[in-house]
Design a protein around this motif. Structure first.
Motif, PDB file in Angstrom:
ATOM      1  N   GLY A  89      -3.630  11.274  -3.025  1.00  0.00           N
ATOM      2  CA  GLY A  89      -3.307  12.446  -2.227  1.00  0.00           C
ATOM      3  C   GLY A  89      -4.549  13.207  -1.844  1.00  0.00           C
ATOM      4  O   GLY A  89      -5.621  13.009  -2.431  1.00  0.00           O
ATOM      5  N   PHE A 124      -3.249   1.382   5.583  1.00  0.00           N
ATOM      6  CA  PHE A 124      -3.880   2.416   4.774  1.00  0.00           C
ATOM      7  C   PHE A 124      -5.215   1.915   4.266  1.00  0.00           C
ATOM      8  O   PHE A 124      -5.380   0.733   3.976  1.00  0.00           O
ATOM      9  N   TRP A 149     -10.083   8.494   3.078  1.00  0.00           N
ATOM     10  CA  TRP A 149      -8.712   8.001   3.207  1.00  0.00           C
ATOM     11  C   TRP A 149      -8.420   7.814   4.699  1.00  0.00           C
ATOM     12  O   TRP A 149      -8.738   8.711   5.490  1.00  0.00           O
ATOM     13  N   LEU A 170       7.417   2.283  -0.494  1.00  0.00           N
ATOM     14  CA  LEU A 170       6.444   3.233   0.038  1.00  0.00           C
ATOM     15  C   LEU A 170       7.039   4.622   0.228  1.00  0.00           C
ATOM     16  O   LEU A 170       8.151   4.776   0.710  1.00  0.00           O
ATOM     17  N   TYR A 198       2.841   4.093  -3.648  1.00  0.00           N
ATOM     18  CA  TYR A 198       3.139   2.705  -3.295  1.00  0.00           C
ATOM     19  C   TYR A 198       3.446   1.920  -4.562  1.00  0.00           C
ATOM     20  O   TYR A 198       2.671   1.947  -5.517  1.00  0.00           O
ATOM     21  N   ILE A 250       2.541   0.507   8.894  1.00  0.00           N
ATOM     22  CA  ILE A 250       1.650   1.499   8.287  1.00  0.00           C
ATOM     23  C   ILE A 250       0.465   0.804   7.611  1.00  0.00           C
ATOM     24  O   ILE A 250       0.646  -0.028   6.731  1.00  0.00           O
ATOM     25  N   MET A 287      -5.369   6.340   7.614  1.00  0.00           N
ATOM     26  CA  MET A 287      -4.007   5.837   7.776  1.00  0.00           C
ATOM     27  C   MET A 287      -3.666   5.669   9.250  1.00  0.00           C
ATOM     28  O   MET A 287      -4.151   6.397  10.095  1.00  0.00           O
ATOM     29  N   LEU A 320       0.776  -1.140   4.176  1.00  0.00           N
ATOM     30  CA  LEU A 320       1.801  -0.683   3.231  1.00  0.00           C
ATOM     31  C   LEU A 320       3.191  -1.076   3.714  1.00  0.00           C
ATOM     32  O   LEU A 320       4.101  -1.271   2.931  1.00  0.00           O
ATOM     33  N   SER A 321       3.324  -1.154   5.022  1.00  0.00           N
ATOM     34  CA  SER A 321       4.552  -1.701   5.587  1.00  0.00           C
ATOM     35  C   SER A 321       4.144  -2.318   6.920  1.00  0.00           C
ATOM     36  O   SER A 321       2.986  -2.257   7.297  1.00  0.00           O
ATOM     37  N   ILE A 365       0.599   9.792  -0.955  1.00  0.00           N
ATOM     38  CA  ILE A 365       1.177   8.459  -0.744  1.00  0.00           C
ATOM     39  C   ILE A 365       1.500   7.856  -2.103  1.00  0.00           C
ATOM     40  O   ILE A 365       0.679   7.923  -3.020  1.00  0.00           O
ATOM     41  N   LEU A 391       5.683   8.476   1.700  1.00  0.00           N
ATOM     42  CA  LEU A 391       4.630   9.331   2.267  1.00  0.00           C
ATOM     43  C   LEU A 391       5.102  10.775   2.190  1.00  0.00           C
ATOM     44  O   LEU A 391       6.258  11.060   2.513  1.00  0.00           O
ATOM     45  N   PRO A 416       9.674   4.845   4.341  1.00  0.00           N
ATOM     46  CA  PRO A 416       9.959   3.777   5.316  1.00  0.00           C
ATOM     47  C   PRO A 416      10.598   2.548   4.682  1.00  0.00           C
ATOM     48  O   PRO A 416      11.403   1.876   5.316  1.00  0.00           O
ATOM     49  N   TYR A 421       8.698  10.840   3.692  1.00  0.00           N
ATOM     50  CA  TYR A 421       9.060   9.713   4.566  1.00  0.00           C
ATOM     51  C   TYR A 421       9.051   8.458   3.698  1.00  0.00           C
ATOM     52  O   TYR A 421       8.061   8.144   3.065  1.00  0.00           O
TER      53      TYR A 421
END
Lengths: 273, 672
Positions: free
Chosen positions: A224, B421, B454, A191, A213, B419, B456, B415-416, A211, A193, A187, A185
């Motif tokens: 990960g 994180f 982690w 980024l 970035y 999203i 999200m 992150l956006s 992930i 995913l 987006p 993904y």
């Protein structure tokens, strides 16, 4: 589309986890993304999913991993891929082990792209060397595919050891036949995913999540997870004048730390002549 | 400037509805209850409730605050915090609350949610403050009593000295943002309300504070009972920690420095004085001293000296041994912290000294090898935080002199736009000793743990949210409950679906695995315990006076044997002008203790219950709030649990003969 990713993620988590085969080393970028990379397009796809190889540039890649530092296992890989029209071809070698036990692989991959879909095949000759017992080889075939669904979503799939090759002795070392399905993904441009589910006949399904970035156009941070066997991954990637250098560190709860470094050099199309 | 006026004008003109809504006085209890419901029940509700009350009492000055102050609310994303900061930088101060509407990433619902915790005012004079500290603006008197109707063995066999009632009384006089004055008295069932003997004379538990803030250079001053929160809480954590929960992005803590203590929990606070003073702009020094008696079982050694093995933290003084332990050890704490904060960054150091008048000497077992012993403990710590664009980095490193260290590092980022994180790493050495710390970790002991987390949060659309976390951890040394160094991991995913404003649906799956001691083994051993928990939840008819919740919980636990546990409940909430009712009926059926079920229950004000159930039975409750006239509110709760698989409940002094446990609680609040 969003429904698809949700369903997939839920499906992934609902599965029970198992100790399937340890992943092979496929470069530090893949490593830091928990190897959730069957839907990724990179030079290192030569080793993971041939359909993801680069169709525009030649790519030269090499990497080294100190796997489970305390156990002193070494992993290394070297490869080269090149495009011919909508086809990508690649060859590579990979090594795993120490002086007592080692595994060497010679790989040749080919893939073809039609529109947004690509299909690839990977052939591997794998040789095991066990000190004092001698060595044995085996040949097997993997196939893979990728499909760009929208600008944001790509799915990938691989079936390993399609011909179900087996050692007649050393049965535990035989390559497994498993299916890997992954989704990426994207987006926005910074980024990425990744989620991937793996299943072989005798072990429960395995989930991998990653992930990536881009903190700047030239620096990528990655992390990960692999819930079982419980492992965490992290890494950093640099793009220095079109030379990609990746570093990664990972921790597996039972076996400890691993560290790896790799680079890929995409050579401009003009070099093809 | 011109554009600012335009934006302002547009904002004010276009959203009249909001203007009406936000000018209405806030019922802060209801407001916080709503936030908690949205956050998910796995959050540590009590501490988060207190955190929000703290911010209500001490609102964040929106025009001078730093990003981390807004972050501390745990209600805004990095993106939203950044947008508020950018707006302020570009257009200057927020003149009033309506101007928040010009910040693009803040929805009207979000503004309504955060507004009670923000201030737009300028400071007022000391005389006004002192006057208001007596008169107050937000004052109340709250009295509660509760009783379990079936007497337990402790009462039947006369082991408990007191009566079976629980009483508490709270008085708060507060002026949000400026002063707070509070008095709390409490006794638990079986305790004496007032004790008078050779060892101790006084009420069972009392707490008092006077708190003043933002007076020139004196930023905070607390007399009486207070708590301290600095950095990531390795050395000083005041208990405001959401922990692992379904909203998943809450690993970060805010530096709140000196805060008044208002809870009924009978430990983990300081008694004395604490203050924060601004030395020069951006540089603040906090100093504090505490001197109090604590509960501990004191033993005599062969050489006729006395020693204790550990502190008692349950706050119960019902039996002879509990009464003997009450206030039997004196602890003194002194320390200081220096904090420098500027722009998007904050950095600080802490020095802390604890001393006891009786030495600690833990039982000489292998798992106690690294436990605190002796009379004195010194901690030092460095903490910091920095926000760059959409990324916040934070961390704290602490050390116990002559012993171990601890570290907590993390990153939180949007992150956006949709999203969020977070990643956090912690290491707590087995010989790190911190008496007042509270940090993000799996175990609450604040030592002997290594872990990575982690989290999200993905907002797929305005109605669909996906959240999840994964935590892996290791206990490098033994514990009393673990005969070898242990491993564990915990993963959760939750999908929320909101249908307009009237219905909320979520599905949650949690998978946990950790090492656990095998019972009845001749040689102590541990093996992995795996648990998978499913929750299906539906809230509906939310906008109406009658709303409903239906819940199904399902747990599969694999250890020595495989167990399954199920819990189903149905809630009905009725809200009328003067009266509101909440009722629940639930059925539980579990194969054993490992598949036990937890459920969060609504309760009277400032009371929080998340009871656990194992075995087979039903549980129901009815909660009534009745506010006949403005300053007065009456709350009552009746609850009953009936087991179908046993003839007695509990064990030891708390054992009840019979299969039924009933409790009645009555609370009266008077606002003045």
């Amino acid at each position: 589309m969003s429904r698809l990713i949700v369903l997939l993620l839920l499906l992934l988590l609902a599965g029970t986890y198992s100790y399937a085969q340890e992943a092979n080393f496929n470069g530090a970028r893949n490593e830091s993304l928990a190897e959730a990379t069957v839907a990724l397009q990179t030079g290192w796809s030569l080793f993971t999913n041939p359909s993801g190889m680069n169709y525009h540039e030649k790519v030269l890649m090499a990497g080294y991993q100190s796997k489970y530092v305390q156990l002193g296992i070494h992993d290394g890989a070297f490869g080269f891929t090149f495009p011919v029209n909508n086809t990508a071809l690649g060859i590579g070698v990979a090594y795993f082990g120490d002086e007592l036990l080692s595994k060497t692989k010679a790989i040749a991959s080919a893939s073809h792209k039609i529109g947004k879909t690509s299909l690839g095949i990977k052939t591997t000759y794998e040789q095991w060397n066990i000190n004092e017992l001698g060595s044995k080889g085996i040949f097997y075939v993997d196939i893979g595919g990728q499909m760009v669904i929208t600008d944001q979503f790509t799915i990938g799939m691989v079936i390993t050891n399609l011909n179900q090759a087996k050692f007649d002795t050393l049965n535990y070392a035989s390559p497994v036949t498993e299916v890997k399905v992954g989704i990426n993904y994207h987006p926005h441009e910074k980024l990425l995913l990744l989620a991937q589910l793996e299943k072989d006949v005798s072990n429960p399904a395995l989930l991998r999540l990653g992930i990536e970035y881009l903190v700047s156009p030239n620096i990528a941070l990655r992390t990960g997870i692999l819930p079982n066997p419980t492992s965490g991954f992290a890494g950093i990637g640099f793009n220095w004048k079109h030379l990609f250098l990746d570093l990664s560190g990972s921790y597996q709860q039972n076996l400890g730390w691993s560290g790896s470094i790799s680079f890929d050099v995409p050579l401009k199309k003009g070099d093809e002549k | 400037m011109k554009s600012k006026i335009l934006i302002l004008l547009f904002a004010v003109l276009s959203i009249r509805g909001l203007a009406q809504q936000v000018t209405q006085p806030v019922d802060i209890e209801k407001h916080i209850a709503q936030i908690l419901m949205n956050k998910g029940e796995e959050a540590d509700n009590q501490s988060y409730y207190e955190l929000l009350l703290q911010f209500y009492n001490n609102p964040i000055p929106i025009n001078t605050c730093q990003p981390q102050d807004l972050w501390a609310l745990q209600l805004l994303t990095t993106e939203q915090v950044k947008d508020i900061m950018d707006y302020r930088k570009m257009y200057g101060e927020f003149k009033n609350k309506y101007e928040l509407m010009a910040v693009s990433s803040l929805s009207i619902d979000k503004i309504k949610e955060i507004l009670p915790f923000l201030s737009f005012n300028t400071p007022i004079s000391l005389t006004t403050i002192l006057k208001q500290s007596v008169t107050g603006k937000d004052n109340f008197l709250l009295g509660s009593t509760s009783q379990v109707l079936e007497p337990s063995n402790g009462f039947l066999e006369d082991k408990y000295f007191g009566d079976p009632y629980q009483y508490s009384l709270r008085l708060r006089i507060m002026n949000p943002g400026h002063t707070s004055l509070g008095l709390t008295l409490q006794k638990d069932p079986g305790e004496l309300a007032f004790r008078a003997d050779s060892l101790y004379t006084g009420p069972d538990f009392y707490s008092f504070h006077f708190y003043i803030q933002n007076q020139g250079r004196i930023k905070q001053l607390a007399l009486g009972d207070y708590k301290l929160q600095f950095g990531q809480g390795l050395v000083l954590g005041a208990g405001f920690l959401a922990g692992k929960n379904a909203s998943s992005i809450t690993s970060l803590q805010a530096t709140l420095k000196v805060q008044p203590y208002t809870s009924l929990t009978e430990y983990n606070y300081f008694r004395g004085a604490g203050t924060t003073i601004e030395i020069i702009k951006n540089l603040e020094v906090s100093v504090f001293y505490s001197n109090q008696l604590k509960d501990a079982s004191v033993y005599s050694t062969d050489s006729l000296d006395t020693e204790v093995t550990s502190l008692r933290t349950d706050g119960l003084h019902r039996t002879l041994s509990e009464l003997t332990a009450q206030n039997s050890i004196r602890e003194q704490v002194a320390g200081a912290a220096i904090t420098y904060s500027k722009g998007a960054g904050e950095i600080g150091i802490i020095g802390l000294y604890n001393s006891f008048n009786i030495p600690f000497s833990p039982k000489p077992t292998i798992y106690n090898l690294y436990k605190f012993s002796g009379k004195e403990n010194y901690n030092v710590s460095v903490f910091g935080r920095y926000t760059f664009q959409n990324v916040t980095l934070y961390g704290e490193a602490a050390h116990t002199l002559h012993h171990g260290s601890a570290i907590n590092l993390g990153i939180v980022s949007s992150l956006s736009k949709n999203i969020d994180f977070t990643f956090q790493y912690r290491y707590l050495a087995p010989d790190f000793h911190s008496f007042y710390g509270l940090t993000f970790a799996e175990s609450s002991t604040l030592s002997n743990e290594k872990g990575a987390y982690w989290g999200m949060n993905i907002r797929i659309s305005s109605s669909l949210t996906l959240t999840g976390y994964f935590d892996m951890y290791r206990f490098p040394w033994l514990k009393s409950s673990l005969p070898k160094p242990g491993l564990g991991n915990d993963g959760l995913v939750r999908l929320n679906y909101k249908y307009h404003k009237s219905a909320l649906f979520y599905l949650q799956i949690q998978n946990e695995q950790n090492d656990r001691k095998i019972s009845d083994a001749i040689v102590q051993q541990a093996m992995a315990h795996k648990t998978t928990k499913y929750i299906l939840n539906l809230d509906y008819n939310l906008e109406n006076p009658i709303s409903f919740r239906t819940r199904l919980q399902w747990t599969i636990s694999k250890f020595e044997t495989e167990e399954t546990g199920v819990l189903i409940y149905q809630d009905i909430n009725l809200s009328l002008r003067k009266i509101s009712l909440s009722g629940r009926y639930s059925i539980f059926d579990t194969d054993g203790y490992l598949s036990r079920q937890y459920m969060y229950e609504k309760d009277v004000l400032y009371a929080f219950s998340t009871p656990q159930f194992s075995g087979r039975g039903v549980r129901y409750y009815l909660l009534v709030k009745y506010a006949p006239i403005k300053p007065l509110a009456l709350r009552a709760k009746w609850s009953q649990t009936i087991y179908y698989d046993r003839s007695s409940i509990g064990s030891g002094n708390s054992e009840i003969n019979g299969n039924t446990k009933s409790q009645f609680t009555l609370q009266l609040k008077y606002d003045f």
